[in-house]
Design a protein around this motif. Structure first.
Motif, PDB file in Angstrom:
ATOM      1  N   ASN A 154     -16.622  51.535  56.507  1.00 27.38           N
ATOM      2  CA  ASN A 154     -17.150  52.615  55.655  1.00 27.38           C
ATOM      3  C   ASN A 154     -16.833  52.438  54.171  1.00 27.38           C
ATOM      4  OD1 ASN A 154     -14.453  53.118  55.664  1.00 27.38           O
ATOM      5  ND2 ASN A 154     -14.587  55.192  56.530  1.00 27.38           N
ATOM      6  N   VAL A 155     -16.322  51.280  53.786  1.00 26.98           N
ATOM      7  CA  VAL A 155     -15.989  51.078  52.361  1.00 26.98           C
ATOM      8  C   VAL A 155     -17.256  51.043  51.512  1.00 26.98           C
ATOM      9  CG1 VAL A 155     -15.053  49.445  50.678  1.00 26.98           C
ATOM     10  CG2 VAL A 155     -13.847  49.866  52.808  1.00 26.98           C
ATOM     11  N   LEU A 156     -17.208  51.749  50.390  1.00 29.75           N
ATOM     12  CA  LEU A 156     -18.329  51.753  49.443  1.00 29.75           C
ATOM     13  C   LEU A 156     -17.955  50.882  48.244  1.00 29.75           C
ATOM     14  CD1 LEU A 156     -19.017  55.593  49.558  1.00 29.75           C
ATOM     15  CD2 LEU A 156     -20.308  53.788  50.721  1.00 29.75           C
ATOM     16  N   VAL A 157     -18.983  50.345  47.590  1.00 31.95           N
ATOM     17  CA  VAL A 157     -18.719  49.503  46.420  1.00 31.95           C
ATOM     18  C   VAL A 157     -19.617  49.937  45.264  1.00 31.95           C
ATOM     19  CG1 VAL A 157     -20.331  47.739  47.275  1.00 31.95           C
ATOM     20  CG2 VAL A 157     -18.636  47.125  45.551  1.00 31.95           C
ATOM     21  N   ALA A 158     -19.061  49.897  44.065  1.00 34.65           N
ATOM     22  CA  ALA A 158     -19.847  50.160  42.848  1.00 34.65           C
ATOM     23  C   ALA A 158     -19.604  49.017  41.879  1.00 34.65           C
ATOM     24  CB  ALA A 158     -19.432  51.481  42.212  1.00 34.65           C
ATOM     25  N   ILE A 159     -20.671  48.577  41.227  1.00 36.17           N
ATOM     26  CA  ILE A 159     -20.539  47.570  40.173  1.00 36.17           C
ATOM     27  C   ILE A 159     -20.975  48.227  38.873  1.00 36.17           C
ATOM     28  CG2 ILE A 159     -21.317  45.321  39.310  1.00 36.17           C
ATOM     29  CD1 ILE A 159     -21.806  44.488  42.221  1.00 36.17           C
ATOM     30  N   ASN A 160     -20.100  48.193  37.890  1.00 38.25           N
ATOM     31  CA  ASN A 160     -20.367  48.831  36.586  1.00 38.25           C
ATOM     32  C   ASN A 160     -20.846  50.273  36.764  1.00 38.25           C
ATOM     33  OD1 ASN A 160     -19.622  46.429  35.384  1.00 38.25           O
ATOM     34  ND2 ASN A 160     -21.724  45.658  35.360  1.00 38.25           N
ATOM     35  N   LEU A 161     -20.167  51.016  37.633  1.00 41.92           N
ATOM     36  CA  LEU A 161     -20.338  52.457  37.834  1.00 41.92           C
ATOM     37  C   LEU A 161     -21.578  52.849  38.640  1.00 41.92           C
ATOM     38  CD1 LEU A 161     -19.382  53.680  34.225  1.00 41.92           C
ATOM     39  CD2 LEU A 161     -17.864  53.067  36.116  1.00 41.92           C
ATOM     40  N   ASP A 162     -22.302  51.867  39.180  1.00 47.35           N
ATOM     41  CA  ASP A 162     -23.446  52.175  40.041  1.00 47.35           C
ATOM     42  C   ASP A 162     -23.190  51.652  41.444  1.00 47.35           C
ATOM     43  OD1 ASP A 162     -25.340  53.593  38.526  1.00 47.35           O
ATOM     44  OD2 ASP A 162     -25.888  51.746  37.459  1.00 47.35           O
ATOM     45  N   TYR A 163     -23.600  52.430  42.449  1.00 44.40           N
ATOM     46  CA  TYR A 163     -23.443  51.957  43.826  1.00 44.40           C
ATOM     47  C   TYR A 163     -24.136  50.610  43.996  1.00 44.40           C
ATOM     48  CZ  TYR A 163     -21.505  56.355  45.526  1.00 44.40           C
ATOM     49  OH  TYR A 163     -20.695  57.444  45.749  1.00 44.40           O
ATOM     50  N   ALA A 164     -23.503  49.714  44.746  1.00 45.29           N
ATOM     51  CA  ALA A 164     -24.043  48.374  44.956  1.00 45.29           C
ATOM     52  C   ALA A 164     -23.804  47.976  46.407  1.00 45.29           C
ATOM     53  CB  ALA A 164     -23.351  47.394  44.010  1.00 45.29           C
ATOM     54  N   LYS A 165     -24.171  46.738  46.739  1.00 46.88           N
ATOM     55  CA  LYS A 165     -23.951  46.217  48.089  1.00 46.88           C
ATOM     56  C   LYS A 165     -22.944  45.074  48.015  1.00 46.88           C
ATOM     57  CE  LYS A 165     -28.574  47.472  49.620  1.00 46.88           C
ATOM     58  NZ  LYS A 165     -29.909  47.003  49.974  1.00 46.88           N
ATOM     59  N   PHE A 166     -22.456  44.694  49.175  1.00 48.51           N
ATOM     60  CA  PHE A 166     -21.444  43.634  49.165  1.00 48.51           C
ATOM     61  C   PHE A 166     -22.023  42.264  48.817  1.00 48.51           C
ATOM     62  CE2 PHE A 166     -19.124  47.034  51.019  1.00 48.51           C
ATOM     63  CZ  PHE A 166     -17.845  46.844  50.524  1.00 48.51           C
ATOM     64  N   ASP A 167     -23.352  42.122  48.956  1.00 50.65           N
ATOM     65  CA  ASP A 167     -23.941  40.851  48.529  1.00 50.65           C
ATOM     66  C   ASP A 167     -24.514  40.937  47.108  1.00 50.65           C
ATOM     67  OD1 ASP A 167     -26.150  42.381  48.986  1.00 50.65           O
ATOM     68  OD2 ASP A 167     -27.051  41.076  50.503  1.00 50.65           O
ATOM     69  N   SER A 168     -24.261  42.048  46.423  1.00 50.13           N
ATOM     70  CA  SER A 168     -24.722  42.166  45.030  1.00 50.13           C
ATOM     71  C   SER A 168     -23.949  41.184  44.150  1.00 50.13           C
ATOM     72  CB  SER A 168     -24.492  43.584  44.500  1.00 50.13           C
ATOM     73  OG  SER A 168     -25.212  44.525  45.258  1.00 50.13           O
ATOM     74  N   VAL A 169     -24.689  40.542  43.242  1.00 47.98           N
ATOM     75  CA  VAL A 169     -24.090  39.524  42.367  1.00 47.98           C
ATOM     76  C   VAL A 169     -23.123  40.173  41.373  1.00 47.98           C
ATOM     77  CG1 VAL A 169     -24.614  37.844  40.541  1.00 47.98           C
ATOM     78  CG2 VAL A 169     -26.071  37.994  42.592  1.00 47.98           C
ATOM     79  N   VAL A 170     -22.013  39.503  41.149  1.00 40.44           N
ATOM     80  CA  VAL A 170     -21.020  39.962  40.166  1.00 40.44           C
ATOM     81  C   VAL A 170     -20.981  38.957  39.023  1.00 40.44           C
ATOM     82  CG1 VAL A 170     -18.557  40.350  39.798  1.00 40.44           C
ATOM     83  CG2 VAL A 170     -19.634  41.133  41.915  1.00 40.44           C
ATOM     84  N   LYS A 171     -20.999  39.490  37.794  1.00 38.73           N
ATOM     85  CA  LYS A 171     -20.994  38.614  36.624  1.00 38.73           C
ATOM     86  C   LYS A 171     -19.707  38.793  35.819  1.00 38.73           C
ATOM     87  CE  LYS A 171     -24.739  40.365  34.867  1.00 38.73           C
ATOM     88  NZ  LYS A 171     -24.931  41.452  35.829  1.00 38.73           N
TER      89      LYS A 171
END
Lengths: 148, 75
Positions: free
Chosen positions: B44-61
């Motif tokens: 049930n862990v949620l992830v946000a990238i730069n304050l927006d909800y994202a997915k675990f396969d979302s690219v990180v820069k």
């Protein structure tokens, strides 16, 4: 836009009355709907003495604004107020205030209902409850869109 | 530049740290693996990238902030 987080105790009725007096002109709105969430001294656990509300500060500010904006896009709202507590909260204290003003009742009522459900589902706040047995994180909110 | 990883609420207590700085990460899942030393990820862990909800396969820069947290319980 009037959405914010408060680290201090809030008086919901006073905040709503002050907001209405400052921003709304008598005769221009026909409906005001509000939701006030208040801390109980029980949940799945009994004898709660305190609750600590943690949040993700940069994200909560952005999310509350986004929710208000989305509500305004869906309903013809004249005004909207969202205030959410963080920090230590005690039974009887207000946790969240949502108020919506519109020309007709349906927009204010529906937007208010939608806002509290979306906030509970999306805004990054977390509750930790305290009772004589210790501290417990609340694991998930009930789904108010379909029940409760 | 670097990638800032943050943990909140019960997840912060479970992982035992609030913030980790990474040199690089390919996506959010990779950031989790590096920041937690490959700890198993609760469903049930949620992830946000730069304050927006994202997915675990979302690219990180480079320069991104990646946050992991449990289901939200405000309101």
């Amino acid at each position: 836009m009037a959405s914010r987080v408060s680290e201090q105790h809030i008086d919901p009725w006073q905040l709503i009355a002050e907001h209405q007096a400052a921003h709304r002109q008598n005769g221009q709105f026909g409906a005001a709907a509000s939701f006030i969430g208040t801390m109980r001294d029980f949940s799945e656990r009994q004898n709660l003495s305190k609750m600590t509300l943690e949040h993700y500060p940069a994200m909560t500010g952005q999310y509350l604004e986004k929710l208000e904006q989305e509500a305004r896009e869906q309903w013809p709202l004249q005004d909207c107020l969202i205030v959410h507590r963080v920090g230590d909260i005690y039974p009887g204290d207000a946790i969240v205030i949502i108020a919506c003003w519109s020309a007709h009742r349906r927009a204010a009522l529906d937007a208010c209902n939608w806002l509290i459900e979306e906030l509970k589902y999306r805004a990054p706040f977390w509750k930790q409850e305290f009772n004589p047995e210790g501290a417990h994180w609340v694991e998930e909110n009930t789904n108010g869109h379909s029940s409760n | 530049m670097s990638i800032q990883v943050k943990f909140f609420a019960s997840l912060r207590e479970k992982i035992g740290k609030a913030e980790v700085e990474l040199a690089t990460a390919s996506n959010a899942g990779d950031a989790w693996a590096q920041a937690t030393d490959n700890a198993p990820r609760p469903d049930n862990v949620l992830v946000a990238i730069n304050l927006d909800y994202a997915k675990f396969d979302s690219v990180v820069k480079d320069g991104d902030e990646v946050a992991f947290f449990p289901p939200v319980t405000g309101g």
